[in-house]
Design a protein around this motif. Sequence first.
Motif, PDB file in Angstrom:
ATOM      1  N   CYS A 114       8.507   2.977  -0.636  1.00 40.01           N
ATOM      2  CA  CYS A 114       8.270   4.329  -1.170  1.00 40.01           C
ATOM      3  C   CYS A 114       9.534   5.174  -1.134  1.00 40.01           C
ATOM      4  CB  CYS A 114       7.145   5.030  -0.410  1.00 40.01           C
ATOM      5  SG  CYS A 114       7.572   5.531   1.277  1.00 40.01           S
ATOM      6  N   GLY A 146       7.896   7.687   3.726  1.00 39.80           N
ATOM      7  CA  GLY A 146       8.680   6.997   4.754  1.00 39.80           C
ATOM      8  C   GLY A 146       8.182   7.128   6.169  1.00 39.80           C
ATOM      9  N   GLU A 147       6.919   7.491   6.344  1.00 39.95           N
ATOM     10  CA  GLU A 147       6.457   7.745   7.710  1.00 39.95           C
ATOM     11  C   GLU A 147       5.461   6.721   8.243  1.00 39.95           C
ATOM     12  OE1 GLU A 147       4.970  11.701   7.726  1.00 39.95           O
ATOM     13  OE2 GLU A 147       6.961  12.607   7.568  1.00 39.95           O
ATOM     14  N   CYS A 148       4.875   5.895   7.385  1.00 40.94           N
ATOM     15  CA  CYS A 148       3.763   5.065   7.871  1.00 40.94           C
ATOM     16  C   CYS A 148       4.012   3.562   7.823  1.00 40.94           C
ATOM     17  CB  CYS A 148       2.492   5.387   7.096  1.00 40.94           C
ATOM     18  SG  CYS A 148       2.469   4.728   5.405  1.00 40.94           S
ATOM     19  N   GLY A 149       4.916   3.094   6.975  1.00 39.96           N
ATOM     20  CA  GLY A 149       5.216   1.657   6.898  1.00 39.96           C
ATOM     21  C   GLY A 149       4.253   0.841   6.059  1.00 39.96           C
ATOM     22  N   ALA A 150       3.233   1.486   5.469  1.00 49.39           N
ATOM     23  CA  ALA A 150       2.251   0.727   4.686  1.00 49.39           C
ATOM     24  C   ALA A 150       2.881   0.047   3.477  1.00 49.39           C
ATOM     25  CB  ALA A 150       1.122   1.653   4.227  1.00 49.39           C
ATOM     26  N   CYS A 151       4.009   0.571   3.035  1.00 47.75           N
ATOM     27  CA  CYS A 151       4.651   0.086   1.810  1.00 47.75           C
ATOM     28  C   CYS A 151       5.767  -0.925   2.073  1.00 47.75           C
ATOM     29  CB  CYS A 151       5.237   1.275   1.063  1.00 47.75           C
ATOM     30  SG  CYS A 151       6.540   2.069   2.051  1.00 47.75           S
ATOM     31  N   LYS A 183       0.813  -1.224   0.000  1.00 45.96           N
ATOM     32  CA  LYS A 183       0.000   0.000   0.000  1.00 45.96           C
ATOM     33  C   LYS A 183       0.844   1.271   0.000  1.00 45.96           C
ATOM     34  CE  LYS A 183      -3.726  -2.420   0.171  1.00 45.96           C
ATOM     35  NZ  LYS A 183      -4.187  -2.879  -1.149  1.00 45.96           N
ATOM     36  N   LYS A 184       0.250   2.308  -0.598  1.00 41.62           N
ATOM     37  CA  LYS A 184       0.854   3.641  -0.548  1.00 41.62           C
ATOM     38  C   LYS A 184       0.066   4.472   0.445  1.00 41.62           C
ATOM     39  CE  LYS A 184       2.350   5.747  -4.291  1.00 41.62           C
ATOM     40  NZ  LYS A 184       2.436   6.579  -5.524  1.00 41.62           N
ATOM     41  N   GLY A 185       0.694   4.730   1.588  1.00 38.69           N
ATOM     42  CA  GLY A 185       0.045   5.559   2.590  1.00 38.69           C
ATOM     43  C   GLY A 185       0.551   6.978   2.473  1.00 38.69           C
ATOM     44  N   CYS A 186       1.661   7.253   3.138  1.00 37.81           N
ATOM     45  CA  CYS A 186       2.212   8.612   3.149  1.00 37.81           C
ATOM     46  C   CYS A 186       3.080   8.913   1.933  1.00 37.81           C
ATOM     47  CB  CYS A 186       3.039   8.796   4.416  1.00 37.81           C
ATOM     48  SG  CYS A 186       4.487   7.705   4.475  1.00 37.81           S
ATOM     49  N   ASP A 187       3.697   7.887   1.355  1.00 41.16           N
ATOM     50  CA  ASP A 187       4.641   8.036   0.233  1.00 41.16           C
ATOM     51  C   ASP A 187       5.871   8.850   0.615  1.00 41.16           C
ATOM     52  OD1 ASP A 187       5.309   7.232  -2.327  1.00 41.16           O
ATOM     53  OD2 ASP A 187       4.418   8.977  -3.308  1.00 41.16           O
TER      54      ASP A 187
HETATM   55 FE1  FES Z   1       4.246   5.446   4.108  1.00 41.98          FE
HETATM   56 FE2  FES Z   1       5.982   4.259   2.494  1.00 41.98          FE
HETATM   57  S1  FES Z   1       3.937   4.767   2.050  1.00 41.98           S
HETATM   58  S2  FES Z   1       6.262   4.720   4.565  1.00 41.98           S
END
Ligand code: FES
Length: 166
Positions: free
Chosen positions: A68, A51-56, A45-49
């Motif tokens: 990301c 480096g802040e959320c870890g979804a990717c 997943k693309k969350g913040c794009d």
């Molecule tokens: Fe949030 Fe990569 S999309 S850390």
Amino acid sequence: MTPHPFTESTEVVLEVNGTTHRLSVPARMTLLDALRDLLGLTGTKKGCDRGECGACTVHVEGQRINSCLALAAQHDGRSVTTVEGLGGRTGEHPVQQEFVAHDALQCGFCTPGQIMSATACIREGHADSPEEIREWMSGNICRCAAYPQIVSAVAAARARTERAGA
Ligand code: FES
Ligand code: FES
């Protein structure tokens, strides 16, 4: 010669979930976008794009990274595992099974990243207590705040790994 970051593409070979792909990628394309947009692997997943959320989170050569923040071209010749390939030919990985068993999600958007991070966290030896799990999984944000269930799921998967002697 280094390709121009905005206009030129470069050829890369990525082994993704055991399959070799030869791709032509724009020099500035992230690994996340290559996986999702070129290979159709939208489990990551693309969350913040940024480096802040870890979804990717994916694994590159067995190490967890935020895809990301990585350029696809940087990983030419490397082996990538996404949530789609985590279970291999045997089906669901034990971490995936424990996330289901512990109801460790609500909306599910962060879940692939949580699972990829948890798998690496266990393999790194950073899942020996709830406190350790919280610390080493702290880069994976859950906006639904399913953290208690996530920690329980990771602890259970860690215990299974220990019983299996891995
Ligand atoms: Fe949030 Fe990569 S999309 S850390
Ligand atoms: Fe919704 Fe984590 S389950 S963001």
